[in-house]
Motif scaffolding. Structure first.
Motif, PDB file in Angstrom:
ATOM      1  N   VAL A  75      45.295 -28.737  58.148  1.00  0.00           N
ATOM      2  CA  VAL A  75      45.193 -29.608  59.322  1.00  0.00           C
ATOM      3  C   VAL A  75      46.600 -29.975  59.780  1.00  0.00           C
ATOM      4  N   GLU A  76      46.860 -29.761  61.051  1.00  0.00           N
ATOM      5  CA  GLU A  76      48.123 -30.204  61.630  1.00  0.00           C
ATOM      6  C   GLU A  76      47.940 -31.646  62.074  1.00  0.00           C
ATOM      7  N   ALA A  77      48.704 -32.534  61.475  1.00  0.00           N
ATOM      8  CA  ALA A  77      48.473 -33.967  61.625  1.00  0.00           C
ATOM      9  C   ALA A  77      48.536 -34.432  63.069  1.00  0.00           C
ATOM     10  N   ASP A 130      47.454 -39.597  64.350  1.00  0.00           N
ATOM     11  CA  ASP A 130      47.638 -38.465  63.448  1.00  0.00           C
ATOM     12  C   ASP A 130      46.595 -38.478  62.333  1.00  0.00           C
ATOM     13  N   VAL A 131      46.249 -37.295  61.856  1.00  0.00           N
ATOM     14  CA  VAL A 131      45.424 -37.179  60.658  1.00  0.00           C
ATOM     15  C   VAL A 131      46.299 -37.505  59.459  1.00  0.00           C
ATOM     16  N   LEU A 159      51.707 -30.474  58.160  1.00  0.00           N
ATOM     17  CA  LEU A 159      50.448 -29.884  57.742  1.00  0.00           C
ATOM     18  C   LEU A 159      49.892 -30.593  56.521  1.00  0.00           C
ATOM     19  N   LEU A 160      48.602 -30.874  56.562  1.00  0.00           N
ATOM     20  CA  LEU A 160      47.866 -31.366  55.410  1.00  0.00           C
ATOM     21  C   LEU A 160      46.989 -30.232  54.905  1.00  0.00           C
ATOM     22  N   ILE A 161      46.635 -30.283  53.623  1.00  0.00           N
ATOM     23  CA  ILE A 161      45.874 -29.172  53.061  1.00  0.00           C
ATOM     24  C   ILE A 161      44.926 -29.651  51.978  1.00  0.00           C
ATOM     25  N   THR A 162      43.787 -29.012  51.902  1.00  0.00           N
ATOM     26  CA  THR A 162      42.868 -29.178  50.781  1.00  0.00           C
ATOM     27  C   THR A 162      42.056 -27.884  50.685  1.00  0.00           C
ATOM     28  N   TYR A 213      37.778 -36.683  57.205  1.00  0.00           N
ATOM     29  CA  TYR A 213      39.132 -36.791  57.719  1.00  0.00           C
ATOM     30  C   TYR A 213      39.373 -38.244  58.151  1.00  0.00           C
ATOM     31  N   LEU A 214      40.609 -38.723  57.946  1.00  0.00           N
ATOM     32  CA  LEU A 214      40.987 -40.075  58.342  1.00  0.00           C
ATOM     33  C   LEU A 214      42.251 -40.002  59.176  1.00  0.00           C
ATOM     34  N   THR A 215      42.292 -40.780  60.270  1.00  0.00           N
ATOM     35  CA  THR A 215      43.472 -40.796  61.129  1.00  0.00           C
ATOM     36  C   THR A 215      44.237 -42.107  60.966  1.00  0.00           C
ATOM     37  N   SER A 216      45.440 -42.127  61.498  1.00  0.00           N
ATOM     38  CA  SER A 216      46.308 -43.295  61.370  1.00  0.00           C
ATOM     39  C   SER A 216      45.744 -44.518  62.067  1.00  0.00           C
TER      40      SER A 216
END
Length: 370
Positions: free
Chosen positions: A103-105, A143-144, A91-94, A156-159
């Protein structure tokens, strides 16, 4: 460990028993003993106006305002469906003044926790990037890896270097960008993107020159900042309405709104504020920023790190000194507001041999040390 100067109006930096509303110099942060909050293990994730988000062993905590009460330390709620697996799911968070964004990556699911309703709303990335090759290939993991938000902008940025914006994420066409997107930033009304080739792109609202294209035009798609096209940029930061970029050689470039001196350019050869200039000049295209000491001598040290607040900026030099400029309403520059309401040029404010990085909160400056 974190050392902080600036706003503490909601107890987001603790010191509750002392009732400190702001720090007017860099202070080592020590949570109240009774909080049982292991600050030595805490990683700062987000610094907002009224709260901070910390990560301790993959569990997120809010420090500051929660449910209308200040001086809180609260474990952040997790959606019911993720309670059993939140640690392993990436999980990512802001957050911003109105909500927390999780956000679940891997699955790229997004949950918005609304402070007023105390409910979670789930959305997903619905738009996929258009493949240039019509031949279908097995889908790569995308993934995010980063998200950022202010009250008005979400990015948002992905891999795989794909970029999405908006509370309901929409795919941003970056096919004209030179290189793969490797970093993203957002101000209150504009976006920044950095590619693996060191190119900088901006879009969004340009009314305060924060896009760096020489005009006030609003842009819907990432557009290269031409003034930086021949310079390899390695770091970007977005303030409220200004922007910073750091080159591979440690040179700083700044542009945008400069109402409180946040670009740090109002200086004369004597190393003092240029008192003859009435009002601050805003800069429509990036300009290199020169740094001078109190004796008026130019500092030729490499800049290692950069940070932006809403209306201030901070830099870390290779000698492990912090220099700040801009609005100092809450002491975010590391000086008493009684001495400096604002600074219109970078001034040395702190030194520590163990500095790792400098971070900009909206109205604070944060130094991470070993």
């Amino acid at each position: 460990m974190y050392i902080v100067t600036g706003a503490n109006l909601f107890g987001q930096w603790f010191s509750w028993t002392k009732n400190i509303s702001f720090y007017d110099k860099f202070e080592i942060i020590h949570p109240e003993i009774e909080s049982k909050f292991d600050f030595k293990k805490a990683k700062l994730i987000t610094s907002c106006w009224s709260y901070n988000i910390f990560d301790i062993d993959n569990i997120f905590y809010i420090a500051g305002s929660w449910h209308g009460r200040d001086n809180q330390i609260v474990k952040i709620p997790v959606p019911e469906e993720k309670k059993q697996s939140c640690k392993a799911s990436g999980l990512l968070i802001t957050g911003n003044d109105y909500m927390i964004i999780l956000v679940e990556a891997v699955t790229r699911s997004i949950w918005f926790f609304d402070f007023e309703t105390e409910d979670f709303k789930k959305v997903k990335f619905n738009e996929e990037p258009i493949l240039e090759n019509a031949v279908k290939k097995s889908k790569l993991t995308d993934d995010v890896i980063k998200l950022a938000a202010t009250n008005n902008t979400f990015i948002y940025l992905t891999s795989e270097g794909n970029v999405y914006t908006g509370q309901l994420p929409s795919y941003v066409d970056t096919h004209t960008c030179v290189g793969k997107a490797c970093d993203i930033e957002c101000g209150y009304e504009h976006y920044m993107l950095l590619t693996t080739e060191g190119r900088v792109y901006t879009w969004g609202n340009g009314r305060r020159l924060q896009l760096g294209h020489g005009d006030l035009t609003n842009l819907d798609l990432p557009t290269e900042v031409e003034a930086l096209a021949g310079i390899k940029i390695v770091k970007i930061k977005a303030g409220g309405w200004h922007s910073l970029a750091l080159s591979e050689y440690g040179d700083l470039y700044a542009w945008g709104w400069n109402d409180t001196g946040q670009l740090g350019m109002n200086i004369n050869k004597d190393g003092e504020e240029n008192l003859e200039r009435k009002g601050q000049k805003n800069y429509a295209i990036p300009r290199p920023v020169d740094i001078y000491n109190d004796q008026g001598e130019e500092i030729e040290l490499i800049i290692k790190d950069i940070a932006c607040g809403t209306r201030h900026s901070a830099i870390l030099l290779e000698d492990n000194t912090i220099w700040t400029t801009g609005c100092n309403k809450y002491g975010q520059l590391g000086f008493s507001p009684k001495d400096y309401e604002k600074l219109e040029y970078f001034k040395k404010s702190y030194h520590n041999p163990n500095i790792i990085s400098v971070i900009g909160g909206p109205w604070s400056t944060i130094v991470e040390i070993t």
